[in-house]
Design an enzyme around this catalytic site. Sequence first.
Site, PDB file in Angstrom:
ATOM      1  NE  ARG A   1      -8.279   6.607  -8.064  1.00 36.60           N
ATOM      2  CZ  ARG A   1      -9.131   6.646  -8.932  1.00 36.60           C
ATOM      3  NH1 ARG A   1     -10.125   6.405  -8.917  1.00 36.60           N
ATOM      4  NH2 ARG A   1      -8.878   8.036  -9.486  1.00 36.60           N
TER       5      ARG A   1
ATOM      6  NE  ARG B   1       8.649  20.104  25.386  1.00 38.94           N
ATOM      7  CZ  ARG B   1       9.510  21.074  25.736  1.00 38.94           C
ATOM      8  NH1 ARG B   1      10.700  20.596  26.247  1.00 38.94           N
ATOM      9  NH2 ARG B   1       9.436  22.395  25.941  1.00 38.94           N
TER      10      ARG B   1
ATOM     11  CD  GLU C   1       2.511  19.153  26.067  1.00 37.93           C
ATOM     12  OE1 GLU C   1       1.420  18.817  26.031  1.00 37.93           O
ATOM     13  OE2 GLU C   1       3.386  18.670  26.564  1.00 37.93           O
TER      14      GLU C   1
ATOM     15  CG  ASP D   1      12.488  17.340  30.599  1.00 40.36           C
ATOM     16  OD1 ASP D   1      12.639  17.816  29.520  1.00 40.36           O
ATOM     17  OD2 ASP D   1      13.467  17.480  31.359  1.00 40.36           O
TER      18      ASP D   1
ATOM     19  CD  GLU E   1       2.577  35.496  31.006  1.00 41.23           C
ATOM     20  OE1 GLU E   1       3.026  36.505  30.604  1.00 41.23           O
ATOM     21  OE2 GLU E   1       2.221  35.195  32.039  1.00 41.23           O
TER      22      GLU E   1
ATOM     23  CD  GLN F   1       9.666  -0.553  -7.986  1.00 38.64           C
ATOM     24  OE1 GLN F   1      10.435   0.306  -8.446  1.00 38.64           O
ATOM     25  NE2 GLN F   1      10.162  -1.967  -7.827  1.00 38.64           N
TER      26      GLN F   1
ATOM     27  CB  ILE G   1      -5.078  28.248  28.395  1.00 39.66           C
ATOM     28  CG1 ILE G   1      -3.881  29.355  28.725  1.00 39.66           C
ATOM     29  CG2 ILE G   1      -5.141  26.911  29.491  1.00 39.66           C
ATOM     30  CD1 ILE G   1      -2.320  28.835  28.797  1.00 39.66           C
ATOM     31  CB  THR G   2      -5.221  22.892  25.903  1.00 35.18           C
ATOM     32  OG1 THR G   2      -4.365  23.114  25.031  1.00 35.18           O
ATOM     33  CG2 THR G   2      -6.092  21.584  25.576  1.00 35.18           C
TER      34      THR G   2
HETATM   35  N1  CAA Z   1      14.979  20.136  33.903  1.00 36.01           N
HETATM   36  C1  CAA Z   1      15.464  20.588  34.822  1.00 36.01           C
HETATM   37  N2  CAA Z   1      15.829  22.034  34.999  1.00 36.01           N
HETATM   38  C2  CAA Z   1      16.004  22.419  33.722  1.00 36.01           C
HETATM   39  C3  CAA Z   1      15.640  21.878  32.335  1.00 36.01           C
HETATM   40  C4  CAA Z   1      15.022  20.384  32.758  1.00 36.01           C
HETATM   41  N3  CAA Z   1      14.628  19.921  31.570  1.00 36.01           N
HETATM   42  N4  CAA Z   1      15.809  22.735  31.331  1.00 36.01           N
HETATM   43  C5  CAA Z   1      16.492  23.653  31.852  1.00 36.01           C
HETATM   44  N5  CAA Z   1      16.325  23.642  33.172  1.00 36.01           N
HETATM   45  C6  CAA Z   1      16.986  24.541  34.095  1.00 36.01           C
HETATM   46  C7  CAA Z   1      18.546  25.036  33.751  1.00 36.01           C
HETATM   47  O1  CAA Z   1      19.369  24.120  34.490  1.00 36.01           O
HETATM   48  C8  CAA Z   1      18.563  26.274  34.206  1.00 36.01           C
HETATM   49  O2  CAA Z   1      18.788  26.170  35.721  1.00 36.01           O
HETATM   50  P1  CAA Z   1      20.070  27.009  36.327  1.00 36.01           P
HETATM   51  O3  CAA Z   1      19.788  28.536  35.952  1.00 36.01           O
HETATM   52  O4  CAA Z   1      19.996  26.692  37.822  1.00 36.01           O
HETATM   53  O5  CAA Z   1      21.452  26.348  35.714  1.00 36.01           O
HETATM   54  C9  CAA Z   1      17.133  27.020  34.247  1.00 36.01           C
HETATM   55  O6  CAA Z   1      16.152  25.799  34.149  1.00 36.01           O
HETATM   56  C10 CAA Z   1      17.041  27.854  33.048  1.00 36.01           C
HETATM   57  O7  CAA Z   1      17.332  27.126  31.896  1.00 36.01           O
HETATM   58  P2  CAA Z   1      17.653  27.721  30.589  1.00 36.01           P
HETATM   59  O8  CAA Z   1      18.669  28.842  30.539  1.00 36.01           O
HETATM   60  O9  CAA Z   1      18.201  26.675  29.696  1.00 36.01           O
HETATM   61  O10 CAA Z   1      16.563  28.526  29.977  1.00 36.01           O
HETATM   62  P3  CAA Z   1      15.903  29.381  28.804  1.00 36.01           P
HETATM   63  O11 CAA Z   1      15.312  30.500  29.192  1.00 36.01           O
HETATM   64  O12 CAA Z   1      17.078  29.414  27.832  1.00 36.01           O
HETATM   65  O13 CAA Z   1      14.822  28.553  28.238  1.00 36.01           O
HETATM   66  C11 CAA Z   1      13.865  26.678  26.700  1.00 36.01           C
HETATM   67  C12 CAA Z   1      14.710  26.987  27.748  1.00 36.01           C
HETATM   68  C13 CAA Z   1      14.140  25.116  26.750  1.00 36.01           C
HETATM   69  C14 CAA Z   1      13.945  27.464  25.520  1.00 36.01           C
HETATM   70  C15 CAA Z   1      12.439  26.713  27.378  1.00 36.01           C
HETATM   71  O14 CAA Z   1      12.119  28.131  27.630  1.00 36.01           O
HETATM   72  C16 CAA Z   1      11.309  26.033  26.872  1.00 36.01           C
HETATM   73  O15 CAA Z   1      11.040  24.829  26.925  1.00 36.01           O
HETATM   74  N6  CAA Z   1      10.394  26.776  25.928  1.00 36.01           N
HETATM   75  C17 CAA Z   1       9.389  26.172  25.504  1.00 36.01           C
HETATM   76  C18 CAA Z   1       8.165  26.345  26.132  1.00 36.01           C
HETATM   77  C19 CAA Z   1       7.041  25.454  25.841  1.00 36.01           C
HETATM   78  O16 CAA Z   1       7.269  24.357  25.544  1.00 36.01           O
HETATM   79  N7  CAA Z   1       5.914  25.847  25.728  1.00 36.01           N
HETATM   80  C20 CAA Z   1       4.736  25.019  25.696  1.00 36.01           C
HETATM   81  C21 CAA Z   1       3.656  25.386  26.317  1.00 36.01           C
HETATM   82  S1  CAA Z   1       2.466  24.127  26.655  1.00 36.01           S
HETATM   83  C22 CAA Z   1       1.550  23.678  25.419  1.00 36.01           C
HETATM   84  O17 CAA Z   1       1.901  24.372  24.250  1.00 36.01           O
HETATM   85  C23 CAA Z   1       0.399  22.813  25.763  1.00 36.01           C
HETATM   86  C24 CAA Z   1      -0.997  22.759  25.153  1.00 36.01           C
HETATM   87  O18 CAA Z   1      -1.731  23.710  25.412  1.00 36.01           O
HETATM   88  C25 CAA Z   1      -1.573  21.687  24.605  1.00 36.01           C
END
Ligand code: CAA
Length: 400
Positions: free
Chosen positions: A268, A243, A363, A240, A128, A279, A158-159
């Site tokens: 070229r 990416r 992402e 996860d 957002e 080099q 949003i793609t």
């Molecule tokens: N797997 C499972 N659980 C997870 C996890 C994972 N990989 N990562 C975090 N969690 C859990 C944590 O364990 C925690 O759980 P508890 O509260 O129970 O302990 C909870 O999630 C919160 O985790 P964090 O405190 O680490 O969360 P945070 O608010 O600090 O944020 C962040 C973490 C990694 C920065 C996350 O906000 C993030 O990945 N941000 C990036 C967002 C992103 O990638 N956006 C892309 C959008 S898609 C796009 O761009 C695609 C397109 O159109 C092509």
Amino acid sequence: MDFSLSDKEQKLWERAKAFTLEHITPRAHELEKRDEFPKDVVQKAFETGLMNLHIPTEAGGPGLTLLDETFVSEATGYGCAGMATSIMCNNLAFAPLVIGATIEQLKTYVEPLVTGKEAKFGAFCLTERKAGSDAGAVATRAIRDGDEYVITGTKCFITNAPQASLYTVFASTQPELKTKGLSVFMVPKSKAVKIGLIEKKLGQKNSVQSEVTFEDARVPKDCLVGKEGDGFKIAMKTLDKTRAGIAAIATGLAQRCVDEAARFANIRHQFGKPVGQFQGISFMLADMGARTAAARQMTRYAAWMADRDMPNSKDSAFAKFFAADAAMQNALDCVQIMGGYGYINEYPAEKLMRDAKLLQIYEGTNQIQRLVSGNIILRESANIDTGFHVKYDGKDSPMF
Ligand code: CAA
């Protein structure tokens, strides 16, 4: 260790490469000038069996692995990162559902989109205006009303949003709980789903990103994926996996830069010989090739781990930032090696450079990937014995 591909993997890899050479590379430049969704190319990719690879067979998909997806993403990314994004975006849109939905939900909502003759699309709606890197700050609300949820809010960047029939929407069911109050819903296209501004971009013009607004969109309660509050963890588990897919597109682009630059350096001539024989150029090509090889192995390793349900947050973040940085650096070097030709848009290099930049942003920015992996390294260090036993915080330490 065995680095060879199985027959099935090799066939998929060859099929995706042949598709790219026939349908993507020859049209990528011409189509990007239109700055629109490359509908016919994506339709052909669908017919060739290069889309929706991870949908389980029980829900009409081919049930392939994430490693398989990286072959297709790398091959199509070699031809055009924008088209690869358009083709592979269903993987991102449907991954939260494959992770969190029941087979019955997949059969009802996803199967009709992945079977049939025409390509259909999903859109992953997390970002957002005020919730980008801070994915937990989502303001979109989902409120339970009898047997339905009512979803209200606006997503951006949003793609495939304008093309989508199904939106995977992250919305807060309990805002006071922050990340623990996020939930994920399947929202079919309806009059309550409004497509807003379609973004004009620097690169990856063969993919479409737009705003999408949910204006009191009502969905049956069975559109909730998992339980209320599962949304943030499902989003993180999704990223996860996906990416590694972006890392694969980046690897493809990085390899294309090596190939275009090397081809140019052989043809070229300056000072009486091919420029590749200096080099200054061949060392650049060696660095570009090494970066690409490393990116490929990191990408495949991160996917291989995910396919075995091994925790791969660190390795998929490594792969994403390393491969995206490799793609960007290789594109800069490709432009540099091609000199004036590198900067002119009828040759391949300048598009590669514009397209590469987005790989470092979408992402999860490469800074977010470093944050994720750096934090894991710090956590892991608590259990590491380096064999050098010294106190860093006391007077007896030789370091203080
Ligand atoms: N797997 C499972 N659980 C997870 C996890 C994972 N990989 N990562 C975090 N969690 C859990 C944590 O364990 C925690 O759980 P508890 O509260 O129970 O302990 C909870 O999630 C919160 O985790 P964090 O405190 O680490 O969360 P945070 O608010 O600090 O944020 C962040 C973490 C990694 C920065 C996350 O906000 C993030 O990945 N941000 C990036 C967002 C992103 O990638 N956006 C892309 C959008 S898609 C796009 O761009 C695609 C397109 O159109 C092509």
